[in-house]
Design an enzyme around this catalytic site. Structure first.
Site, PDB file in Angstrom:
ATOM      1  N   ASP A   1      83.106-102.757  39.168  1.00 34.96           N
ATOM      2  CA  ASP A   1      82.941-101.137  38.849  1.00 34.96           C
ATOM      3  C   ASP A   1      83.567-101.666  37.524  1.00 34.96           C
ATOM      4  OD1 ASP A   1      80.351 -99.361  39.308  1.00 34.96           O
ATOM      5  OD2 ASP A   1      81.324 -99.754  40.779  1.00 34.96           O
TER       6      ASP A   1
ATOM      7  N   GLU B   1      69.465 -93.221  40.073  1.00 34.87           N
ATOM      8  CA  GLU B   1      70.264 -93.880  40.459  1.00 34.87           C
ATOM      9  C   GLU B   1      71.852 -93.023  40.851  1.00 34.87           C
ATOM     10  OE1 GLU B   1      71.647 -97.844  39.489  1.00 34.87           O
ATOM     11  OE2 GLU B   1      72.393 -98.122  40.348  1.00 34.87           O
TER      12      GLU B   1
END
Lengths: 406, 253
Positions: free
Chosen positions: B61, B50
């Site tokens: 995040d 990824e």
């Protein structure tokens, strides 16, 4: 207006927007992380109940009047009228408790959050006005509050930071990203994502994923409802033109909404023109942005060819934001509201003019609206105008003092 | 072999015994020159890789990926650059790009599909694109055989998990915590119940991610998932100049 624009405006006035997908035309939507989706859906459902609930509405209006100082005055600006050759009226949101229109939304959402049974509130703030309003509203309803504020804004709006703390709110300095409003919103979302069931995020403007742009507009539309009625009471006539500053755009939406159906009333939104038209030196999203997705909504946005959000500049922390509410993007697209921008130095010049001739210190944000109003007045002598004075300038004294002593 | 089916097949038949391992790195972090070599290294151990497309406002995040994302932007990394780098290499491991929606939208969805096929990208994870908004991208990707990997979280009700898994391809990304990536908190004890629930509902492989840092985390959930995504911990490893392949080895041994 073209007939297709007329139809879209009618749809908005008939309550068809935001539609099922949370959109005003193509703008808006719900671009949120999956963790928030159940909370957003719950909020959507509850808004439908409480905004129509008579008891809640009565309680809200009672608090607005007895605690927040509504209705606010409509002031005839005698000297400005004489100087500009138009009849100038000011809608005085600076006279509300905590000093800006932000209190309408903060109080409404805090009351709603209390009904929803959440345990804590988070909010973001740029100029500090929404932070102070949220802090006060949370104290009033009895909920703990955490406010995220960019490190740069903490410095330039110092008086408001201590006010929030005095009101029992925890203020967290945001060191990431651009350290202004945009980074504060990112951080408030991150907090909310970590406990969406027990936390309510009082977003401060008509931005964010659906239903926030709608919810905040409903809380702020009291400004225009009052102003329209006051104009009719005092002048027995509507204004020819209405001016309001636009950052995320909550005071402007609040003021404009009651006038959208009055086709004879021209509406003007004024963004922060910063120091120049170059990307990065202003926050004129509608004037020079392109469509894009930020903070959960599809709207006009200042971003580059790689889709990275651009840093913005404005002397006013409250307008220093690269996005804008989706309903504004919609109103621009159907040509109902004209959007332009005013530079830092122009806004400061008008701030001084309003101080000197009307004895009112407007926020630097609000001063942007006066710039366009004065320009418009030059070609429209004898007309009647209404300016949204969204907040008072006390919080800008550190910036203004610095300029006075330079 | 490419796209959603390729991803699914590799997760079902991992390179080493145990759950499939999916490392996450931010493209061009800590420096752009090492990007291709890092991918070659990871491909030796990883079942799927990824790659994070840096974004200015990574709101899902935590601090580690905020930092790596910021650094990558400083290094001039863009979606266009990532495609150009990937075109120059040939990996025997599926590639998934993790990107916030705006960079993809600005690139253009049709152009995105073309560039993905040309450069060997098999699928996408878009953290700010819930199923309500994903139809357009999902149609474009799946028509071309590419995967849109959807996320479920512990806050997702079971009827919604079902809707989401039906619209996901490649695998379903089961977020293990409420909150942002790289959380400090340990995995909660009831995480296995939640993963079992997702597993029961989903017809495609289930991979767990967010807050998985070491072997003990992997052991705790290994039996309940088909794959494990490791993000912040490996980004930190690379940042400290340590070998990401050794880190991956330690997750299972």
């Amino acid at each position: 207006m073209r007939s297709e624009d007329q139809n879209l405006l009618k749809a908005l006035l008939d309550g068809e927007f935001p539609d099922e997908s949370g959109r005003f035309g193509v703008f808006g939507g719900q671009y949120a992380p999956e963790t928030l989706m159940p909370a957003l859906k719950k909020l959507e459902k509850n808004i439908k109940i409480f905004l129509k609930d008579k008891t809640f509405q009565e309680e809200f209006v009672k608090e607005l009047n007895s605690w927040a100082g509504r209705p606010t005055a409509l002031t005839y600006a005698k000297q400005l009228s004489k100087r500009w050759g138009v009849e100038v009226f000011l809608k005085r949101e600076d006279l509300t408790h905590t000093g800006a229109h932000k209190i309408n939304n903060a109080l409404g959402q805090a009351m709603l959050a209390k009904k929803l049974g959440v345990k804590r509130i988070v909010a973001e703030t740029g100029a500090g006005q929404h932070g102070v309003a949220s802090a006060a509203a949370c104290a009033r309803v009895g909920l703990p509050c955490t406010v995220y504020m960019g490190a740069i804004d903490i410095e330039r709006q110092a008086p408001n930071v201590d006010r929030m703390k005095q009101l029992g709110t925890e203020v967290i300095s945001v060191m990431s990203g651009d350290q202004t409003l945009r980074a504060a919103i990112d951080e408030a979302f991150r907090d909310w994502v970590s406990d969406p069931e027990n936390t309510h995020y009082i977003i401060g403007s008509v931005v964010g994923p659906h239903p926030f742009p709608f919810l905040v507009r409903e809380m702020q539309s009291i400004i225009g409802k009052e102003a329209r009625q006051q104009m009719l009471n005092v002048e027995e006539s509507l204004p020819d033109a209405v001016f309001a500053c636009v950052g995320g755009g909550s005071n402007a939406i609040g003021l404009f909404h009651a006038f959208l159906g009055d086709s004879e009333v021209e509406l003007f939104g004024i963004e922060a023109g910063g120091t120049s038209d170059d990307l990065g030196e202003n926050a004129a999203t509608l004037a020079s942005g392109k469509p894009g997705i930020l903070h959960g909504t599809y709207s006009m946005l200042l971003h580059d060819n790689d889709g990275l959000i651009q840093e913005t500049h404005s002397v006013s922390a409250g307008l220093d934001y690269p996005g804008v509410g989706p309903e504004h993007a919609f109103l621009q697209s159907i040509n109902r509201v004209k959007y332009s921008s005013a530079r830092d130095d122009e806004a400061l010049e008008l701030l001084r003019e309003v101080c000197e001739y009307e004895g009112i210190l407007p926020a630097i944000e609000s001063s942007h609206a006066f710039v366009e109003a004065k320009k418009w007045a030059k070609d429209n002598k004898g007309k009647r105008i209404l300016i949204g004075l969204s907040g008072r300038g006390d919080k800008d004294m550190p910036t203004l003092s610095k300029l006075m002593h330079e | 072999m490419f796209g959603g089916q390729y991803i699914e097949d590799r997760i079902k038949a991992p390179k080493a015994p145990g759950p499939a391992i999916i490392p996450f790195i931010t493209a061009g972090h800590p420096n752009a020159e090492d990007f291709k070599q890092t991918l070659y290294d990871l491909a030796k151990k990883a079942d799927v890789i990824e790659i994070g497309v840096p974004f200015s406002d990574p709101m899902a995040d935590g601090v580690t990926i905020q930092r790596s994302s910021h650094m990558a932007i400083e290094n001039g990394v863009t979606l266009t650059w990532i495609f150009s780098q990937l075109k120059e290499i040939k990996l025997d491991t599926p590639i998934v790009l993790m990107s916030y929606l705006n960079p993809l939208y600005v690139f253009g969805l049709k152009e995105l599909v073309e560039a993905s096929i040309e450069s060997g990208v098999d699928g996408y994870i878009v953290p700010d694109l819930p199923i309500e908004e994903s139809k357009e991208l999902n149609d474009q990707l799946t028509d071309a055989g590419l995967a849109l990997i959807q996320l479920v979280t512990p806050a997702t009700p079971s009827d919604r998990i079902e809707m989401i898994t039906k619209q996901s391809s490649g695998f379903i990304y089961a977020v293990t915590v409420k909150g942002v990536t790289g959380g400090e908190n340990a995995l909660s004890a009831d995480v296995t119940d939640y993963l079992e629930q997702v597993h029961e509902i989903s017809k495609i492989p289930v991979c767990a991610g967010f807050g998985i840092r070491d072997k003990s985390d992997v052991e705790m959930i290994a039996e309940h998932v088909d794959g494990i995504i490791v993000g912040s911990a490996i980004v930190e490893t690379i940042e400290q100049g340590n070998s990401p392949t050794e880190f991956l080895d330690r997750l299972k041994n």
